[in-house]
Design a protein around this motif. Structure first.
Motif, PDB file in Angstrom:
ATOM      1  N   THR A   7       0.719  -0.777  -0.081  1.00  0.00           N
ATOM      2  CA  THR A   7       0.088   0.010  -0.240  1.00  0.00           C
ATOM      3  C   THR A   7       0.933   1.181   0.039  1.00  0.00           C
ATOM      4  O   THR A   7       1.671   1.454   1.001  1.00  0.00           O
ATOM      5  N   VAL A   8       0.944   1.733  -1.379  1.00  0.00           N
ATOM      6  CA  VAL A   8       1.715   3.087  -1.394  1.00  0.00           C
ATOM      7  C   VAL A   8       0.926   4.539  -1.296  1.00  0.00           C
ATOM      8  O   VAL A   8      -0.006   4.565  -2.501  1.00  0.00           O
ATOM      9  N   ALA A   9       0.920   5.233  -0.999  1.00  0.00           N
ATOM     10  CA  ALA A   9       0.472   7.050  -1.043  1.00  0.00           C
ATOM     11  C   ALA A   9       1.219   7.742  -1.607  1.00  0.00           C
ATOM     12  O   ALA A   9       2.353   7.751  -1.738  1.00  0.00           O
ATOM     13  N   VAL A  10       0.047   8.388  -2.255  1.00  0.00           N
ATOM     14  CA  VAL A  10       1.059   9.414  -3.543  1.00  0.00           C
ATOM     15  C   VAL A  10      -0.059  10.496  -3.192  1.00  0.00           C
ATOM     16  O   VAL A  10      -1.288  10.604  -2.851  1.00  0.00           O
ATOM     17  N   PHE A  11       1.272  11.698  -3.624  1.00  0.00           N
ATOM     18  CA  PHE A  11       0.486  13.031  -2.386  1.00  0.00           C
ATOM     19  C   PHE A  11       0.167  14.182  -3.936  1.00  0.00           C
ATOM     20  O   PHE A  11      -0.056  15.356  -3.403  1.00  0.00           O
ATOM     21  N   ARG A  12      -0.062  13.291  -5.357  1.00  0.00           N
ATOM     22  CA  ARG A  12       0.242  14.394  -6.437  1.00  0.00           C
ATOM     23  C   ARG A  12      -1.224  15.646  -6.613  1.00  0.00           C
ATOM     24  O   ARG A  12      -2.059  14.581  -5.759  1.00  0.00           O
ATOM     25  N   PRO A  13      -1.576  16.454  -6.994  1.00  0.00           N
ATOM     26  CA  PRO A  13      -2.815  16.849  -7.612  1.00  0.00           C
ATOM     27  C   PRO A  13      -3.442  15.921  -8.091  1.00  0.00           C
ATOM     28  O   PRO A  13      -3.584  15.337  -9.052  1.00  0.00           O
ATOM     29  N   ASN A  14      -5.248  16.725  -8.033  1.00  0.00           N
ATOM     30  CA  ASN A  14      -6.435  15.707  -7.738  1.00  0.00           C
ATOM     31  C   ASN A  14      -6.239  16.036  -9.872  1.00  0.00           C
ATOM     32  O   ASN A  14      -7.383  16.528  -9.834  1.00  0.00           O
ATOM     33  N   ASP A  35      -4.063   9.967  -2.311  1.00  0.00           N
ATOM     34  CA  ASP A  35      -4.234  10.564  -0.968  1.00  0.00           C
ATOM     35  C   ASP A  35      -3.391  12.471  -1.932  1.00  0.00           C
ATOM     36  O   ASP A  35      -2.596  13.252  -0.726  1.00  0.00           O
ATOM     37  N   PRO A  36      -4.602  13.425  -2.669  1.00  0.00           N
ATOM     38  CA  PRO A  36      -3.359  14.651  -2.884  1.00  0.00           C
ATOM     39  C   PRO A  36      -3.610  15.329  -1.529  1.00  0.00           C
ATOM     40  O   PRO A  36      -3.934  15.687  -1.020  1.00  0.00           O
ATOM     41  N   MET A  37      -2.321  16.385  -1.344  1.00  0.00           N
ATOM     42  CA  MET A  37      -2.642  17.364  -0.926  1.00  0.00           C
ATOM     43  C   MET A  37      -1.859  18.715  -1.109  1.00  0.00           C
ATOM     44  O   MET A  37      -1.163  19.496  -0.502  1.00  0.00           O
ATOM     45  N   LEU A  38      -2.170  18.619  -2.751  1.00  0.00           N
ATOM     46  CA  LEU A  38      -1.725  19.675  -2.319  1.00  0.00           C
ATOM     47  C   LEU A  38      -3.063  20.757  -4.097  1.00  0.00           C
ATOM     48  O   LEU A  38      -3.757  19.375  -4.965  1.00  0.00           O
ATOM     49  N   ALA A  39      -3.522  21.547  -3.743  1.00  0.00           N
ATOM     50  CA  ALA A  39      -4.708  22.330  -4.371  1.00  0.00           C
ATOM     51  C   ALA A  39      -4.025  23.734  -5.044  1.00  0.00           C
ATOM     52  O   ALA A  39      -4.006  24.463  -4.928  1.00  0.00           O
ATOM     53  N   VAL A  40      -4.156  24.049  -6.408  1.00  0.00           N
ATOM     54  CA  VAL A  40      -4.344  24.553  -6.861  1.00  0.00           C
ATOM     55  C   VAL A  40      -5.105  26.174  -7.604  1.00  0.00           C
ATOM     56  O   VAL A  40      -5.883  26.078  -7.314  1.00  0.00           O
ATOM     57  N   GLU A  41      -5.082  27.577  -6.454  1.00  0.00           N
ATOM     58  CA  GLU A  41      -5.696  28.155  -6.641  1.00  0.00           C
ATOM     59  C   GLU A  41      -5.199  29.616  -7.727  1.00  0.00           C
ATOM     60  O   GLU A  41      -3.715  30.044  -7.164  1.00  0.00           O
ATOM     61  N   PRO A  42      -5.215  30.199  -8.739  1.00  0.00           N
ATOM     62  CA  PRO A  42      -4.738  30.396  -9.579  1.00  0.00           C
ATOM     63  C   PRO A  42      -4.940  31.912  -9.298  1.00  0.00           C
ATOM     64  O   PRO A  42      -5.972  32.626  -8.269  1.00  0.00           O
ATOM     65  N   SER A 159      -8.155  16.556   2.565  1.00  0.00           N
ATOM     66  CA  SER A 159      -7.346  14.996   2.906  1.00  0.00           C
ATOM     67  C   SER A 159      -6.986  14.269   3.728  1.00  0.00           C
ATOM     68  O   SER A 159      -6.969  14.420   5.512  1.00  0.00           O
ATOM     69  N   GLY A 160      -6.094  13.564   4.162  1.00  0.00           N
ATOM     70  CA  GLY A 160      -5.086  12.578   5.307  1.00  0.00           C
ATOM     71  C   GLY A 160      -5.086  11.530   5.441  1.00  0.00           C
ATOM     72  O   GLY A 160      -4.696  10.586   6.564  1.00  0.00           O
ATOM     73  N   GLU A 161      -6.386  10.717   4.186  1.00  0.00           N
ATOM     74  CA  GLU A 161      -6.339   9.207   4.463  1.00  0.00           C
ATOM     75  C   GLU A 161      -5.275   8.301   4.573  1.00  0.00           C
ATOM     76  O   GLU A 161      -5.260   7.804   5.429  1.00  0.00           O
TER      77      GLU A 161
END
Length: 253
Positions: A7-14, A35-42, A159-161
């Motif tokens: 089981t491998v966690a990956v944190f790329r943007p959604n 488990d995305p840890m980044l969201a983009v706000e332009p 986020s945080g699963e």
């Protein structure tokens, strides 16, 4: 390792990056925890148009400047890494320089080799969490540097699963792709009340970091790092982390 499927966690943007990361991990025989840890706000800002060099540091930035109709005119367009370069080319920009080392320091070294960098105007267009290494290095090389923040990076709600899995001892590996993913992972763990348990869980997992800055951030927070790939790409990170995980498991970890 959980049975034969780690089981491998990956944190790329959604976005497509997360989809590609999940597909890659599955092809390597892992069970991805997306488990995305980044969201983009332009910010709706665009790079200055009077620069001699313009530096783009991400696929996200490439997409935003294209959507805004930015024209580099006669500027020399620089990209940190092949993914950013490919994204710029895909939206119609010519890329003049990609450093051999896909880091801020690597780009500084490449631009320092340019005969005209001393006294040149360099525009850096990136997120609000860019490393000061790039700006300081360019300034030290004699460039006039200006930074435009194209977007802000925030932690997505919910986020945080992966932190809860780590706290429960159910996470075999984690692939951190930036210092900010480390910081947001720990913020998410704290928000769920499992920060210390998640840190303990990571000590029993295989942890990959995409580069030395990310490793430094992780280690400063008490997270041991097992893998830093030579190439700063997610594919190299994922493959290296899976290989290290399986080697450790085979040695009786």
């Amino acid at each position: 390792m959980n049975d034969d499927t780690p089981t491998v966690a990956v944190f790329r943007p959604n976005d497509d990056r997360l989809d590609a990361a999940v597909d890659l991990l599955e092809s390597l025989g892992a069970e991805p925890v997306a488990d995305p840890m980044l969201a983009v706000e332009p910010t709706d800002a665009t790079p200055r148009t009077d620069a001699d060099y313009v530096v783009l540091t991400s696929k996200t930035g490439a997409g935003l400047v294209a959507d805004a109709g930015w024209d580099p005119d006669d500027a020399i367009v620089c990209a940190i890494g092949p993914a950013t370069a490919d994204a710029l080319r895909d939206v119609g920009y010519a890329v003049d320089l990609v450093p051999e080392e896909f880091t801020s320091s690597g780009l500084v070294a490449a631009l320092r080799d340019e005969a005209r960098i001393d006294g040149a105007r360099v525009e850096v267009a990136r997120s609000d969490h860019g490393s000061p290494v790039l700006l300081d290095g360019l300034a030290d090389a004699g460039a006039y540097v200006h930074e435009t923040v194209l977007y802000r990076l925030v932690r997505p709600e919910g986020s945080g699963e992966s932190a809860e899995l780590a706290a429960d001892g159910a996470l075999d590996a984690a692939c951190f792709t930036s210092s900010l993913t480390v910081e947001h992972f720990l913020e998410a763990a704290a928000a769920r009340g499992v920060r210390q348990d998640a840190l303990a869980g990571l000590r029993d997992a295989t942890v990959g970091a995409i580069g030395d800055p990310t490793r430094g951030t992780a280690e400063s927070q008490g997270i041991g790092v097992d893998v830093v790939p030579e190439a700063a790409t997610f594919e190299a990170l994922a493959r290296g982390t899976i290989d290290a995980l399986r080697s450790a498991d085979g040695s009786g970890r």
